[in-house]
Design a protein around this motif. Structure first.
Motif, short mmCIF file in Angstrom:
data_model
loop_
_atom_site.label_atom_id
_atom_site.label_comp_id
_atom_site.label_asym_id
_atom_site.label_seq_id
_atom_site.Cartn_x
_atom_site.Cartn_y
_atom_site.Cartn_z
N ALA A 81 25.48 -125.96 -19.73
CA ALA A 81 25.95 -126.01 -21.12
C ALA A 81 24.81 -125.88 -22.11
O ALA A 81 25.03 -125.57 -23.29
N LEU A 82 23.58 -126.08 -21.65
CA LEU A 82 22.41 -125.93 -22.52
C LEU A 82 22.05 -124.45 -22.73
O LEU A 82 21.20 -124.14 -23.56
N GLY A 83 22.67 -123.58 -21.95
CA GLY A 83 22.41 -122.15 -22.09
C GLY A 83 21.18 -121.69 -21.34
O GLY A 83 20.58 -120.67 -21.70
N ILE A 84 20.78 -122.43 -20.31
CA ILE A 84 19.60 -122.04 -19.54
C ILE A 84 20.01 -121.69 -18.12
O ILE A 84 21.04 -122.15 -17.62
N PRO A 85 19.22 -120.87 -17.42
CA PRO A 85 19.53 -120.56 -16.02
C PRO A 85 19.37 -121.79 -15.15
O PRO A 85 18.41 -122.54 -15.31
N ALA A 86 20.31 -121.99 -14.25
CA ALA A 86 20.28 -123.18 -13.40
C ALA A 86 20.94 -122.90 -12.06
O ALA A 86 21.77 -121.99 -11.94
N VAL A 87 20.57 -123.68 -11.07
CA VAL A 87 21.15 -123.58 -9.74
C VAL A 87 21.58 -124.98 -9.31
O VAL A 87 20.86 -125.95 -9.52
N ASN A 88 22.77 -125.07 -8.73
CA ASN A 88 23.27 -126.34 -8.21
C ASN A 88 22.88 -126.44 -6.74
O ASN A 88 23.29 -125.61 -5.93
N ALA A 89 22.08 -127.42 -6.38
CA ALA A 89 21.62 -127.59 -5.01
C ALA A 89 22.24 -128.84 -4.40
O ALA A 89 21.76 -129.95 -4.64
N ASN A 90 23.32 -128.67 -3.64
CA ASN A 90 23.96 -129.79 -2.96
C ASN A 90 23.31 -130.01 -1.60
O ASN A 90 23.09 -129.06 -0.85
N THR A 91 23.01 -131.26 -1.31
CA THR A 91 22.30 -131.57 -0.07
C THR A 91 23.23 -131.97 1.07
O THR A 91 22.78 -132.15 2.20
N GLY A 92 24.52 -132.16 0.78
CA GLY A 92 25.45 -132.57 1.82
C GLY A 92 25.26 -134.04 2.16
O GLY A 92 25.57 -134.92 1.36
N THR A 93 24.72 -134.32 3.33
CA THR A 93 24.52 -135.70 3.76
C THR A 93 23.12 -136.22 3.46
O THR A 93 22.83 -137.40 3.67
N GLU A 94 22.25 -135.35 2.98
CA GLU A 94 20.85 -135.76 2.75
C GLU A 94 20.70 -136.42 1.38
O GLU A 94 21.33 -136.02 0.40
N CYS A 95 19.80 -137.41 1.31
CA CYS A 95 19.64 -138.19 0.08
C CYS A 95 18.46 -137.71 -0.75
O CYS A 95 17.95 -138.43 -1.60
N HIS A 96 18.01 -136.46 -0.52
CA HIS A 96 16.87 -135.92 -1.27
C HIS A 96 16.86 -134.41 -1.15
O HIS A 96 17.44 -133.83 -0.23
N LEU A 97 16.20 -133.77 -2.10
CA LEU A 97 15.90 -132.36 -1.97
C LEU A 97 14.69 -132.22 -1.05
O LEU A 97 13.88 -133.13 -0.93
N ASP A 98 14.56 -131.04 -0.42
CA ASP A 98 13.34 -130.75 0.31
C ASP A 98 12.86 -129.36 -0.11
O ASP A 98 13.54 -128.64 -0.86
N ALA A 99 11.70 -128.98 0.35
CA ALA A 99 11.09 -127.73 -0.09
C ALA A 99 11.91 -126.51 0.33
O ALA A 99 11.93 -125.50 -0.36
N HIS A 100 12.61 -126.62 1.45
CA HIS A 100 13.43 -125.51 1.93
C HIS A 100 14.60 -125.26 0.99
O HIS A 100 14.90 -124.11 0.63
N LEU A 101 15.29 -126.33 0.58
CA LEU A 101 16.40 -126.19 -0.36
C LEU A 101 15.92 -125.62 -1.70
O LEU A 101 16.58 -124.78 -2.30
N VAL A 102 14.77 -126.09 -2.15
CA VAL A 102 14.22 -125.60 -3.41
C VAL A 102 13.82 -124.13 -3.30
O VAL A 102 14.02 -123.35 -4.23
N GLU A 103 13.29 -123.76 -2.15
CA GLU A 103 12.93 -122.35 -1.92
C GLU A 103 14.14 -121.44 -2.13
O GLU A 103 14.06 -120.41 -2.80
N HIS A 104 15.29 -121.84 -1.54
CA HIS A 104 16.50 -121.03 -1.69
C HIS A 104 17.02 -121.04 -3.12
O HIS A 104 17.52 -120.03 -3.62
#
Length: 215
Positions: A81-104
């Motif tokens: 809604a801020l008008g900026i490019p964004a990606v939604n990164a759902n981790t499923g059962t994991e309680c944190h992001l990791d570098a692999h998810l961020v890479e994608h």
């Protein structure tokens, strides 16, 4: 007796660190500065992005974001809604992001149109600590409503952070929170940490925080 394979655990962290370094190099090639936002659910990570994006735009800087959550897209919708490019990164059962998810996630962003990338981690005060993502600074956000002992209960997150934020300053008197203690605990665990107090409702403290983030 439980048997823990320490070698496998070290291998996982080492692999993540290599990917994080690759993420950092990739972002640098495109002139993107990335910042990792950590904190509990409701601490104010998304609200901070909402406050920072217009301030960045006023300085001629374009923002982008990665919204990390276990499930759902509530924060992602607020960021879009801020008008900026964004990606939604759902981790499923994991309680944190990791570098692999961020890479994608990075692969789906128009990096050449972004100056500052916010990586909003999953709301958690423990799990994200050990996983670098490729950001140049970690900003750890806590709120007065979490109690003034929250920093002392989660020292590792602050030891690895660059900037500490005590949010919801307006509510501190109502919940009996001693913000001086929170700040003292941050500095005790990380003497180099810069600490800011903010109120996302009014924007108090956010401009000074931004100066520290992008200095």
């Amino acid at each position: 007796m439980h048997h823990i394979d320490v070698r496998i655990e070290k291998d996982v962290y080492a692999a993540n660190d290599r990917l994080a370094a690759a993420n950092a190099a990739h972002l640098k090639e495109h002139g993107v500065r990335a910042f990792d936002l950590l904190g509990a659910i409701g601490s104010g990570k998304t609200a901070l992005i909402e406050r920072l994006v217009p301030l960045l735009a006023a300085r001629g800087l374009a923002a982008g974001a990665i919204a990390g959550d276990v499930y759902g897209d509530d924060d992602f919708k607020r960021i879009v809604a801020l008008g900026i490019p964004a990606v939604n990164a759902n981790t499923g059962t994991e309680c944190h992001l990791d570098a692999h998810l961020v890479e994608h996630a990075i692969d789906h962003l128009p990096l050449d149109k972004i100056d500052v990338l916010f990586i909003e981690n999953v709301g958690n005060m423990v799990c994200p600590t050990d996983f670098a993502l490729g950001a140049e600074k970690r900003i750890v956000i806590v709120s007065s409503t979490e109690g003034d002992d929250v920093v002392n209960k989660h020292p590792m997150m602050f030891r690895g952070g660059s900037i500490g934020v005590i949010n919801k300053t307006d509510l501190a008197p109502l919940v009996g929170c001693n913000m001086d203690r929170m700040e003292a605990d941050m500095r005790r665990y990380n003497p180099e940490m810069k600490v800011f107090r903010t109120n996302m409702k009014t924007g108090e403290g956010v401009a000074a925080l931004l100066d520290a983030i992008i200095e």
